[in-house]
Design a protein around this motif. Sequence first.
Motif, mmCIF file in Angstrom:
data_model
loop_
_atom_site.group_PDB
_atom_site.id
_atom_site.type_symbol
_atom_site.label_atom_id
_atom_site.label_comp_id
_atom_site.label_asym_id
_atom_site.label_seq_id
_atom_site.Cartn_x
_atom_site.Cartn_y
_atom_site.Cartn_z
ATOM 1 N N UNK A 243 0.333 -0.930 -0.109
ATOM 2 C CA UNK A 243 -0.157 -0.076 -0.083
ATOM 3 C C UNK A 243 0.639 0.925 -0.182
ATOM 4 N N UNK A 244 1.878 1.423 0.715
ATOM 5 C CA UNK A 244 2.773 2.228 -0.008
ATOM 6 C C UNK A 244 2.942 2.827 -0.913
ATOM 7 N N UNK A 245 3.014 4.123 -1.449
ATOM 8 C CA UNK A 245 3.091 4.883 -2.210
ATOM 9 C C UNK A 245 4.868 5.484 -2.276
ATOM 10 N N UNK A 246 6.109 5.637 -1.355
ATOM 11 C CA UNK A 246 6.683 6.060 -1.408
ATOM 12 C C UNK A 246 7.300 5.047 -0.805
ATOM 13 N N UNK A 247 9.157 4.910 -0.686
ATOM 14 C CA UNK A 247 9.547 3.800 0.475
ATOM 15 C C UNK A 247 10.905 4.736 0.122
ATOM 16 N N UNK A 248 12.055 5.747 1.514
ATOM 17 C CA UNK A 248 12.689 6.135 1.370
ATOM 18 C C UNK A 248 13.789 5.845 2.489
ATOM 19 N N UNK A 249 14.864 5.115 1.741
ATOM 20 C CA UNK A 249 16.417 5.307 2.480
ATOM 21 C C UNK A 249 17.701 5.625 1.617
ATOM 22 N N UNK A 250 18.595 5.114 1.608
ATOM 23 C CA UNK A 250 19.833 5.321 0.991
ATOM 24 C C UNK A 250 19.896 4.567 0.611
ATOM 25 N N UNK A 251 19.768 2.807 1.066
ATOM 26 C CA UNK A 251 20.232 1.624 0.430
ATOM 27 C C UNK A 251 19.092 1.303 -0.814
ATOM 28 N N UNK A 252 19.513 0.976 -1.521
ATOM 29 C CA UNK A 252 19.351 0.673 -3.143
ATOM 30 C C UNK A 252 18.355 -0.771 -2.947
ATOM 31 N N UNK A 253 19.690 -1.404 -2.533
ATOM 32 C CA UNK A 253 19.371 -2.489 -1.801
ATOM 33 C C UNK A 253 18.167 -2.855 -1.196
ATOM 34 N N UNK A 254 17.900 -2.170 0.226
ATOM 35 C CA UNK A 254 16.558 -2.748 0.583
ATOM 36 C C UNK A 254 15.724 -2.166 0.126
ATOM 37 N N UNK A 255 15.479 -1.629 -1.109
ATOM 38 C CA UNK A 255 14.542 -1.333 -1.942
ATOM 39 C C UNK A 255 14.239 -2.616 -2.736
ATOM 40 N N UNK A 256 14.759 -3.043 -2.975
ATOM 41 C CA UNK A 256 14.523 -4.205 -3.857
ATOM 42 C C UNK A 256 14.545 -5.419 -3.573
ATOM 43 N N UNK A 257 15.097 -5.366 -2.103
ATOM 44 C CA UNK A 257 14.807 -6.757 -1.120
ATOM 45 C C UNK A 257 13.228 -6.464 -0.974
ATOM 46 N N UNK A 258 12.260 -5.598 -0.676
ATOM 47 C CA UNK A 258 11.313 -5.592 -0.305
ATOM 48 C C UNK A 258 11.084 -5.873 -1.297
ATOM 49 N N UNK A 259 10.732 -4.944 -2.757
ATOM 50 C CA UNK A 259 10.310 -5.825 -3.575
ATOM 51 C C UNK A 259 9.999 -6.982 -4.347
ATOM 52 N N UNK A 260 11.363 -7.930 -3.668
ATOM 53 C CA UNK A 260 11.152 -8.562 -4.242
ATOM 54 C C UNK A 260 10.288 -9.892 -2.989
ATOM 55 N N UNK A 261 10.908 -9.343 -1.658
ATOM 56 C CA UNK A 261 9.872 -10.250 -0.673
ATOM 57 C C UNK A 261 8.604 -10.415 -0.071
ATOM 58 N N UNK A 262 8.455 -9.084 -0.210
ATOM 59 C CA UNK A 262 7.142 -8.215 0.455
ATOM 60 C C UNK A 262 5.737 -7.228 -0.446
ATOM 61 N N UNK A 263 6.311 -7.785 -1.454
ATOM 62 C CA UNK A 263 5.747 -6.826 -2.611
ATOM 63 C C UNK A 263 5.545 -5.396 -2.604
ATOM 64 N N UNK A 264 6.416 -4.468 -2.095
ATOM 65 C CA UNK A 264 6.491 -2.959 -2.434
ATOM 66 C C UNK A 264 6.464 -3.352 -3.940
ATOM 67 N N UNK A 265 5.794 -2.182 -4.182
ATOM 68 C CA UNK A 265 5.711 -1.362 -5.633
ATOM 69 C C UNK A 265 5.326 -0.082 -5.354
ATOM 70 N N UNK A 266 6.424 0.918 -4.412
ATOM 71 C CA UNK A 266 6.306 2.004 -4.480
ATOM 72 C C UNK A 266 7.642 2.693 -4.823
ATOM 73 N N UNK A 267 7.969 4.217 -4.862
ATOM 74 C CA UNK A 267 8.753 4.713 -5.729
ATOM 75 C C UNK A 267 9.902 5.355 -4.309
#
Length: 380
Positions: A161-185
């Motif tokens: 449900x998140x529209x945006x994800x904030x972090x300095x680490x791109x790998x964190x975003x990739x992991x969240x997309x892969x494991x948790x179905x994150x679709x945020x910018x």
Amino acid sequence: MRTENLVFLPDSPYTEWIINRSEDLFSGLNKYLVVVEDISKPTRFTNSEILVVENGDLENSPIVSELSDFKRIIVNYHTPFIGHFLMRRQSELSHAKLIWIIWSGDLYKHPSFLSKAYTSRTMAVLPPEKMVETWGKSVHHRILQALGKPNKYSFEKSFSKFDFVATIFEKDVMEAESVLGLKAKWIRFAFLSLEEMFSEEYLKNKPVLGDKIMVGHSGSPENNHLDVYHQIHHLLPSNEMTILSPLSYGNPTYIEAVKSMGEEYFEDKFETLEDFIPREFYYQKLAEASVAIFNHKIQQAFGNILGLIFMGVKVFLNPENPVYIELTSHNIKVFDYSKMTQDDLLNPLSAEDVDNNRAIISLLFKEEKIRDYYRDLYIA
């Protein structure tokens, strides 16, 4: 002035820093809600005007009546309780942008990361079932789901449900997309500037370092201390350097295992730091090291790592760690723990590398840069 942002925060030493910086940029536009496990316990912040709510009492908090007024819901450290709350209140929040600021534990406590986060030596001390308390058994969560209470299923679904994800680490975003179905910018974001981390003296002058080897930053299993101790013992069998491990918080069973191996391998050359101390004195303690080793396979301890590098300490990181990937992408001189040699441990970082690291970090985490990160977050 109308309030635009609802900001969820954990009870953390960083809570007031985040609030102060947010108010400095967008004064009066934010409401802050600190979610705690036990409201009867003292908090780690001093501002009595901050609204504090217990995990299980979110539905009864006064903020519920105001949900439809907010343009943004900003979640620092996502939890099953916040996830359940957001899922139940989707109708009131349908117009709001949902922003998740990753703090590490809210991502990497998912069971899917067990094999990624822990080494075999760590897993031998703490079997998997003791590391996933947030999730527990599926049957238990099915019952909670049927009762309309916080459960892992609503939590997992809330990430999408998140529209945006904030972090300095791109790998964190990739992991969240892969494991948790994150679709945020993805919004690049960091919490603290160098000016907030260090005193003016540390910013201007490099400290005189000691000759200790620091291992890990806490007593949490993600540090994977035991492998590091084994490696140091192998590389420096007649070790004369003190091994320093901060263990002021973490898992008690794991901490005892760490202390047991440390004392066995290094005897009177093994030192632990088990009490919380003021930040100024903590950095003085860190400056007793010339080498620091962090065997985290996931993103953790970034503030400690950045501070040590800036002080001139030679830092080794697990190459799987998002922190290693991020820092090396900016040509910051850190070392691959998996390739560590005896010479690496015995020789400090060169003066040229220290100066280069300080210059790069000063640009990446200067005050103006962090202000820009916060500004981008609050106008998303």
